[in-house]
Write a protein that holds these residues in place. Sequence first.
Motif, PDB file in Angstrom:
ATOM      1  N   ASP A   1      -4.810 -19.262 -10.765  1.00 57.32           N
ATOM      2  CA  ASP A   1      -3.549 -19.934 -10.518  1.00 57.32           C
ATOM      3  C   ASP A   1      -2.930 -19.341  -9.345  1.00 57.32           C
ATOM      4  O   ASP A   1      -3.134 -18.148  -8.893  1.00 57.32           O
ATOM      5  CB  ASP A   1      -2.525 -19.611 -11.900  1.00 57.32           C
ATOM      6  CG  ASP A   1      -1.713 -20.685 -11.777  1.00 57.32           C
ATOM      7  OD1 ASP A   1      -0.501 -20.712 -10.864  1.00 57.32           O
ATOM      8  OD2 ASP A   1      -1.656 -21.509 -12.787  1.00 57.32           O
ATOM      9  N   THR A   2      -2.103 -20.276  -8.680  1.00 52.04           N
ATOM     10  CA  THR A   2      -1.505 -19.857  -7.386  1.00 52.04           C
ATOM     11  C   THR A   2      -0.106 -19.074  -7.682  1.00 52.04           C
ATOM     12  O   THR A   2       0.426 -18.602  -6.680  1.00 52.04           O
ATOM     13  CB  THR A   2      -1.107 -21.352  -6.407  1.00 52.04           C
ATOM     14  OG1 THR A   2      -0.364 -22.136  -7.493  1.00 52.04           O
ATOM     15  CG2 THR A   2      -2.335 -21.926  -6.368  1.00 52.04           C
ATOM     16  N   ARG A   3       0.126 -18.712  -9.047  1.00 53.83           N
ATOM     17  CA  ARG A   3       1.338 -18.517  -9.355  1.00 53.83           C
ATOM     18  C   ARG A   3       0.871 -16.790  -9.932  1.00 53.83           C
ATOM     19  O   ARG A   3       0.681 -16.774 -11.050  1.00 53.83           O
ATOM     20  CB  ARG A   3       2.100 -18.896 -10.536  1.00 53.83           C
ATOM     21  CG  ARG A   3       2.635 -20.531 -10.007  1.00 53.83           C
ATOM     22  CD  ARG A   3       2.991 -21.432 -11.032  1.00 53.83           C
ATOM     23  NE  ARG A   3       1.920 -21.611 -12.047  1.00 53.83           N
ATOM     24  CZ  ARG A   3       1.867 -21.987 -13.301  1.00 53.83           C
ATOM     25  NH1 ARG A   3       3.138 -22.503 -13.579  1.00 53.83           N
ATOM     26  NH2 ARG A   3       0.899 -22.128 -14.020  1.00 53.83           N
TER      27      ARG A   3
ATOM     28  N   ALA B   1       2.295 -26.603  -9.875  1.00 52.35           N
ATOM     29  CA  ALA B   1       1.593 -25.947  -8.586  1.00 52.35           C
ATOM     30  C   ALA B   1       2.389 -26.624  -7.330  1.00 52.35           C
ATOM     31  O   ALA B   1       2.969 -27.630  -7.563  1.00 52.35           O
ATOM     32  CB  ALA B   1       0.285 -26.282  -8.489  1.00 52.35           C
TER      33      ALA B   1
ATOM     34  N   GLU C   1      -7.078 -13.193  -8.195  1.00 51.88           N
ATOM     35  CA  GLU C   1      -5.676 -13.075  -7.289  1.00 51.88           C
ATOM     36  C   GLU C   1      -6.161 -13.511  -5.824  1.00 51.88           C
ATOM     37  O   GLU C   1      -7.329 -13.186  -5.403  1.00 51.88           O
ATOM     38  CB  GLU C   1      -5.357 -11.514  -7.289  1.00 51.88           C
ATOM     39  CG  GLU C   1      -4.633 -11.193  -8.668  1.00 51.88           C
ATOM     40  CD  GLU C   1      -3.791 -10.017  -8.526  1.00 51.88           C
ATOM     41  OE1 GLU C   1      -2.784  -9.923  -7.874  1.00 51.88           O
ATOM     42  OE2 GLU C   1      -4.284  -9.010  -8.980  1.00 51.88           O
TER      43      GLU C   1
ATOM     44  N   TYR D   1      -3.903 -19.954   3.100  1.00 50.93           N
ATOM     45  CA  TYR D   1      -4.166 -19.657   1.747  1.00 50.93           C
ATOM     46  C   TYR D   1      -5.395 -20.544   1.142  1.00 50.93           C
ATOM     47  O   TYR D   1      -6.132 -20.129   0.551  1.00 50.93           O
ATOM     48  CB  TYR D   1      -2.758 -19.869   0.821  1.00 50.93           C
ATOM     49  CG  TYR D   1      -2.974 -19.675  -0.407  1.00 50.93           C
ATOM     50  CD1 TYR D   1      -2.641 -18.517  -1.146  1.00 50.93           C
ATOM     51  CD2 TYR D   1      -3.225 -20.777  -1.277  1.00 50.93           C
ATOM     52  CE1 TYR D   1      -2.959 -18.170  -2.248  1.00 50.93           C
ATOM     53  CE2 TYR D   1      -3.313 -20.392  -2.630  1.00 50.93           C
ATOM     54  CZ  TYR D   1      -3.272 -19.205  -3.288  1.00 50.93           C
ATOM     55  OH  TYR D   1      -3.297 -19.004  -4.381  1.00 50.93           O
ATOM     56  N   LYS D   2      -5.118 -21.916   1.498  1.00 49.91           N
ATOM     57  CA  LYS D   2      -6.245 -22.723   1.117  1.00 49.91           C
ATOM     58  C   LYS D   2      -7.779 -22.170   1.276  1.00 49.91           C
ATOM     59  O   LYS D   2      -8.548 -22.473   0.479  1.00 49.91           O
ATOM     60  CB  LYS D   2      -6.081 -24.309   1.452  1.00 49.91           C
ATOM     61  CG  LYS D   2      -4.773 -24.852   0.689  1.00 49.91           C
ATOM     62  CD  LYS D   2      -4.677 -26.423   1.290  1.00 49.91           C
ATOM     63  CE  LYS D   2      -3.291 -27.098   0.788  1.00 49.91           C
ATOM     64  NZ  LYS D   2      -3.214 -28.304   1.524  1.00 49.91           N
TER      65      LYS D   2
ATOM     66  N   ALA E   1       0.225 -16.643  -1.728  1.00 53.05           N
ATOM     67  CA  ALA E   1       0.584 -17.747  -2.301  1.00 53.05           C
ATOM     68  C   ALA E   1       1.882 -18.232  -2.219  1.00 53.05           C
ATOM     69  O   ALA E   1       2.884 -17.229  -2.192  1.00 53.05           O
ATOM     70  CB  ALA E   1       0.382 -17.825  -3.944  1.00 53.05           C
TER      71      ALA E   1
ATOM     72  N   GLN F   1       0.492 -25.337  -0.553  1.00 60.18           N
ATOM     73  CA  GLN F   1      -0.101 -24.162  -0.097  1.00 60.18           C
ATOM     74  C   GLN F   1      -0.234 -24.268   1.431  1.00 60.18           C
ATOM     75  O   GLN F   1      -0.560 -25.192   1.776  1.00 60.18           O
ATOM     76  CB  GLN F   1      -1.126 -23.599  -0.801  1.00 60.18           C
ATOM     77  CG  GLN F   1      -0.721 -23.356  -2.262  1.00 60.18           C
ATOM     78  CD  GLN F   1       0.157 -22.351  -2.555  1.00 60.18           C
ATOM     79  OE1 GLN F   1       0.415 -21.402  -1.855  1.00 60.18           O
ATOM     80  NE2 GLN F   1       0.729 -22.342  -3.928  1.00 60.18           N
TER      81      GLN F   1
ATOM     82  N   GLN G   1      -8.213 -19.232  -0.843  1.00 65.71           N
ATOM     83  CA  GLN G   1      -8.367 -19.874  -2.287  1.00 65.71           C
ATOM     84  C   GLN G   1      -9.849 -20.493  -2.710  1.00 65.71           C
ATOM     85  O   GLN G   1     -10.474 -20.082  -3.657  1.00 65.71           O
ATOM     86  CB  GLN G   1      -7.471 -20.820  -2.549  1.00 65.71           C
ATOM     87  CG  GLN G   1      -7.602 -21.759  -3.793  1.00 65.71           C
ATOM     88  CD  GLN G   1      -6.554 -23.114  -3.676  1.00 65.71           C
ATOM     89  OE1 GLN G   1      -5.605 -22.861  -4.099  1.00 65.71           O
ATOM     90  NE2 GLN G   1      -7.090 -24.279  -3.496  1.00 65.71           N
TER      91      GLN G   1
END
Length: 376
Positions: free
Chosen positions: A195-197, A227, A213, A234-235, A217, A230, A238
């Motif tokens: 999750d991005t959070r 969401a 992690e 970051y992408k 983010a 981003q 990810q």
Amino acid sequence: MIAGVLKEKTGETRVALVPEIVKQLVRQSVTVWVEAGAGAQAFYPDEAYTEAGAVIKPAADILQQADLLLGLGLSDHHIREAIPEGKTLAGIFQPLYNTGLMQKAATRRLTLFSLDTIPRTTRAQSMDVLSSQANIAGYKAVLLAAYTYSRYFPMFMTAAGSIAPAKVLVLGAGVAGLQAIATARRLGAVVEVFDTRPAVKEEVMSLGGRFIEVEGAADASQAGGYAVEQTEAYKRRQEEKIADSIAKADIVITTAQIPGKPAPVLVTRAMLERMRPGAVIVDLAAATGGNTALTQDSSTVQHNGVTIIGNSALAATMPVDASKLYARNLFNFLQLIIREGQLAPDFEDDIVQGACITRNGAVVNERVKALGSLVV
């Protein structure tokens, strides 16, 4: 005041009100009319409604005479032709994805309250239809995956040898994702979660999942539990993390959505090529494009031995409980717009404001206006 409940459009098994909620509305001096067979697919017969105090009426009478129409969704036909001008409706209308339909509703001077735009605050929790329905979807997604998967979920040790537990990857740890984690763990799977959070890490770990992690983010604390977009850097990070995990995953449950935008593609075609034959993906974001490169809404796709199930309507596969939860959410919201048996919305209330999409011939919801730049 008359509150009317119509049959839902084809394919929708849920119903807006269940008999126990009808009974409570009748106690509040609200007359409830229900179209014949409206609750049949959710296993609530007409007799149960009449015993609760409702009156069974034809659809034409409900459309013409009801002051408030209660449902789940809306068809274009309803907006353009069936519903008389000036009516008030409450339901789940997905206005951030249906801005054109909202414009038509405004033109016909309909007052629309869409419960899926209610602010996700502590005070509004009892009205949160997204959470109540997503909880069911997350649960059913894992059961559907287990039914489709060609191997066991739990670890087995037998005289014939040992069976390793299934590896489940959950993308998105919102309400649906958290329920998917809990269900997969109960079935004995090993669960990883992305999750991005970062704030959801503790919840994920408390359910027995391993949180993946990714540094950097964007802050999602003001996004109402969703969401957010981003950065490209970051992408890239990810994508690398997900690619490593998905290559080892047997089951993938995807749930990520961004309000008013297509669902982010988290599983690329290249990632799909690395998955082992027999793996299963259940994509709960299919209605807004899906989280995989090959997702098709309401369809199952086979790619190199990987099964991709696009299904954003899993809540409707449990219509009894889904209807009960939705009806309770709706009843709690109605307490803000009904006073002494009459329709009297308090438009100064932040929850009522957040839910109101069209009023007095205009689109009044700021988020919907910002998306569509709508002017009547």
